[in-house]
Design a protein around this motif. Structure first.
Motif, PDB file in Angstrom:
ATOM      1  N   ARG A 169      67.538  47.070  34.809  1.00  0.00           N
ATOM      2  CA  ARG A 169      66.158  46.582  34.754  1.00  0.00           C
ATOM      3  C   ARG A 169      65.823  46.138  33.341  1.00  0.00           C
ATOM      4  N   VAL A 170      65.081  45.041  33.224  1.00  0.00           N
ATOM      5  CA  VAL A 170      64.710  44.492  31.918  1.00  0.00           C
ATOM      6  C   VAL A 170      63.221  44.171  31.951  1.00  0.00           C
ATOM      7  N   ASN A 171      62.464  44.802  31.081  1.00  0.00           N
ATOM      8  CA  ASN A 171      61.018  44.596  31.027  1.00  0.00           C
ATOM      9  C   ASN A 171      60.561  44.485  29.577  1.00  0.00           C
ATOM     10  N   ALA A 172      59.351  44.001  29.391  1.00  0.00           N
ATOM     11  CA  ALA A 172      58.820  43.809  28.040  1.00  0.00           C
ATOM     12  C   ALA A 172      57.446  44.440  27.904  1.00  0.00           C
ATOM     13  N   ILE A 173      57.203  44.986  26.732  1.00  0.00           N
ATOM     14  CA  ILE A 173      55.882  45.473  26.349  1.00  0.00           C
ATOM     15  C   ILE A 173      55.298  44.476  25.354  1.00  0.00           C
ATOM     16  N   CYS A 174      54.050  44.087  25.571  1.00  0.00           N
ATOM     17  CA  CYS A 174      53.376  43.147  24.681  1.00  0.00           C
ATOM     18  C   CYS A 174      52.209  43.858  24.001  1.00  0.00           C
ATOM     19  N   PRO A 175      52.446  44.494  22.854  1.00  0.00           N
ATOM     20  CA  PRO A 175      51.341  45.156  22.156  1.00  0.00           C
ATOM     21  C   PRO A 175      50.351  44.139  21.603  1.00  0.00           C
ATOM     22  N   GLY A 176      49.111  44.580  21.504  1.00  0.00           N
ATOM     23  CA  GLY A 176      48.106  43.803  20.814  1.00  0.00           C
ATOM     24  C   GLY A 176      48.038  44.230  19.366  1.00  0.00           C
ATOM     25  N   PHE A 177      46.825  44.398  18.856  1.00  0.00           N
ATOM     26  CA  PHE A 177      46.647  44.762  17.450  1.00  0.00           C
ATOM     27  C   PHE A 177      46.773  46.278  17.287  1.00  0.00           C
ATOM     28  N   PHE A 178      47.846  46.688  16.616  1.00  0.00           N
ATOM     29  CA  PHE A 178      48.093  48.082  16.260  1.00  0.00           C
ATOM     30  C   PHE A 178      48.200  48.155  14.742  1.00  0.00           C
ATOM     31  N   PRO A 179      47.412  49.002  14.089  1.00  0.00           N
ATOM     32  CA  PRO A 179      47.530  49.109  12.631  1.00  0.00           C
ATOM     33  C   PRO A 179      48.957  49.377  12.173  1.00  0.00           C
ATOM     34  N   SER A 180      49.718  50.140  12.957  1.00  0.00           N
ATOM     35  CA  SER A 180      51.063  50.523  12.533  1.00  0.00           C
ATOM     36  C   SER A 180      52.056  49.375  12.582  1.00  0.00           C
ATOM     37  N   LYS A 181      51.715  48.258  13.238  1.00  0.00           N
ATOM     38  CA  LYS A 181      52.656  47.141  13.259  1.00  0.00           C
ATOM     39  C   LYS A 181      52.199  45.990  12.365  1.00  0.00           C
ATOM     40  N   MET A 182      51.043  46.143  11.722  1.00  0.00           N
ATOM     41  CA  MET A 182      50.496  45.080  10.885  1.00  0.00           C
ATOM     42  C   MET A 182      50.635  45.437   9.410  1.00  0.00           C
ATOM     43  N   THR A 183      50.826  44.416   8.583  1.00  0.00           N
ATOM     44  CA  THR A 183      50.881  44.674   7.154  1.00  0.00           C
ATOM     45  C   THR A 183      49.496  45.053   6.643  1.00  0.00           C
ATOM     46  N   ARG A 184      49.483  45.798   5.549  1.00  0.00           N
ATOM     47  CA  ARG A 184      48.207  46.193   4.956  1.00  0.00           C
ATOM     48  C   ARG A 184      47.380  44.955   4.581  1.00  0.00           C
ATOM     49  N   GLY A 185      48.084  43.901   4.098  1.00  0.00           N
ATOM     50  CA  GLY A 185      47.382  42.682   3.723  1.00  0.00           C
ATOM     51  C   GLY A 185      46.704  42.012   4.902  1.00  0.00           C
ATOM     52  N   THR A 186      47.395  42.000   6.060  1.00  0.00           N
ATOM     53  CA  THR A 186      46.800  41.395   7.254  1.00  0.00           C
ATOM     54  C   THR A 186      45.586  42.180   7.707  1.00  0.00           C
ATOM     55  N   LEU A 187      45.702  43.512   7.689  1.00  0.00           N
ATOM     56  CA  LEU A 187      44.564  44.343   8.074  1.00  0.00           C
ATOM     57  C   LEU A 187      43.362  44.111   7.160  1.00  0.00           C
ATOM     58  N   GLN A 188      43.645  44.008   5.877  1.00  0.00           N
ATOM     59  CA  GLN A 188      42.557  43.789   4.935  1.00  0.00           C
ATOM     60  C   GLN A 188      41.941  42.413   5.114  1.00  0.00           C
ATOM     61  N   ALA A 189      42.804  41.399   5.362  1.00  0.00           N
ATOM     62  CA  ALA A 189      42.310  40.037   5.505  1.00  0.00           C
ATOM     63  C   ALA A 189      41.480  39.867   6.778  1.00  0.00           C
ATOM     64  N   MET A 190      41.966  40.452   7.882  1.00  0.00           N
ATOM     65  CA  MET A 190      41.295  40.286   9.164  1.00  0.00           C
ATOM     66  C   MET A 190      40.178  41.308   9.361  1.00  0.00           C
ATOM     67  N   GLY A 191      40.392  42.516   8.817  1.00  0.00           N
ATOM     68  CA  GLY A 191      39.421  43.582   8.981  1.00  0.00           C
ATOM     69  C   GLY A 191      39.595  44.298  10.305  1.00  0.00           C
ATOM     70  N   GLU A 192      39.691  45.634  10.241  1.00  0.00           N
ATOM     71  CA  GLU A 192      39.907  46.400  11.472  1.00  0.00           C
ATOM     72  C   GLU A 192      38.761  46.215  12.458  1.00  0.00           C
ATOM     73  N   GLU A 193      37.552  46.206  11.951  1.00  0.00           N
ATOM     74  CA  GLU A 193      36.403  46.058  12.855  1.00  0.00           C
ATOM     75  C   GLU A 193      36.403  44.693  13.530  1.00  0.00           C
TER      76      GLU A 193
END
Length: 263
Positions: free
Chosen positions: A190-214
């Motif tokens: 069986r072969v399946n995929a997970i498509c995560p959305g926005f997770f702080p743990s997969k984003m760079t600190r710079g991206t989080l700061q630029a986009m803003g968590e809220e």
């Protein structure tokens, strides 16, 4: 007699190889599989992060080991497969999670960066799946492959994110999942995929700061980002007999972002 739900989700006696397993989403998935009873082999490029992750898992009573390897390199992949088979035996579950991203406007995107992203995020998934398929899953006519894609593979991003190589690679992972599932279903794989959305743990600190968590959370109907538990359930579903009739599918774990038109 049909099995209980607890029995269906039980992974005792199975072995899982998790790439990019030393931190973030890979470590979360590894922890879930270990909690369900699987033996784990974690791999990533940095030995110190792997050792720390394995110590954390072992302290929780999870049988975990590690091998440092770069899944963008074919020789490292072949060594990883060989050493895992020698140390743990046949691999029942493969989690393709190791990945790279690069932010740049499409018109100025460096070709070497494009190649780096595609080589790890797509070619690496294929080479490792092929190697494990031939070594143990096809001969045993069983196995589960879980590819970590992204909701970025379902469409474009907001213009200020500029991650065309990453989006393209994750779109390829989704169709790779479908194609491999269709071809290897005959072997009981069986072969399946997970498509995560926005997770702080997969984003760079710079991206989080630029986009803003809220701001990122506001894109989701559930009004929050993913946390350290949100991939655990789907990972065990896809890995275990609870999902034994599910293949070729992707599931977005994104708080509903992909359900919103233009989201």
């Amino acid at each position: 007699m049909t099995r209980t739900i607890t029995e269906l989700f039980d992974l005792k006696g199975r072995t899982a190889l998790v790439t990019g397993g030393s931190r973030g989403l890979g470590l979360q998935i590894a922890q879930a599989l270990g909690e369900a009873g699987a033996k784990l082999m974690l791999t990533a490029r940095k030995p110190d992060e792997l050792e720390e992750a394995v110590q954390t898992l072992q302290a929780q009573g999870i049988d975990a080991r590690w091998i440092a390897a770069d899944c963008a390199r074919e020789d490292d992949i072949q060594r990883l497969v060989s050493e895992t088979l020698q140390r743990l035996g046949d691999i029942d579950i493969l989690v393709n999670n190791a990945g790279a991203a690069w932010g740049a406007p499409a018109e100025d995107h460096p070709l070497e960066a494009w190649d780096k992203v595609m080589n790890l995020n797509v070619r690496g998934y294929f080479v490792l799946s092929q190697a494990i398929g031939k070594a143990c899953m096809i001969p045993r006519r069983r196995g589960s492959i879980i590819n970590v894609a992204s909701i970025a593979g379902l469409g474009g991003n907001p213009p200020d994110m500029r991650t065309i190589a990453y989006n393209t690679s994750k779109g390829a992972v989704i169709n790779f999942t479908r194609a491999l599932a269709a071809e290897w279903g005959r072997y009981g794989i069986r072969v399946n995929a997970i498509c995560p959305g926005f997770f702080p743990s997969k984003m760079t600190r710079g991206t989080l700061q630029a986009m803003g968590e809220e701001r990122l959370a506001a894109h989701a109907p559930l009004n929050r980002l993913g946390d350290d538990e949100d991939l655990k359930g789907v990972a065990v579903l896809f890995a275990s007999d609870a999902g034994k009739h599910i293949t070729g599918q992707w599931l977005a774990v994104d708080g509903g972002v992909s359900a919103v038109v233009g989201g």
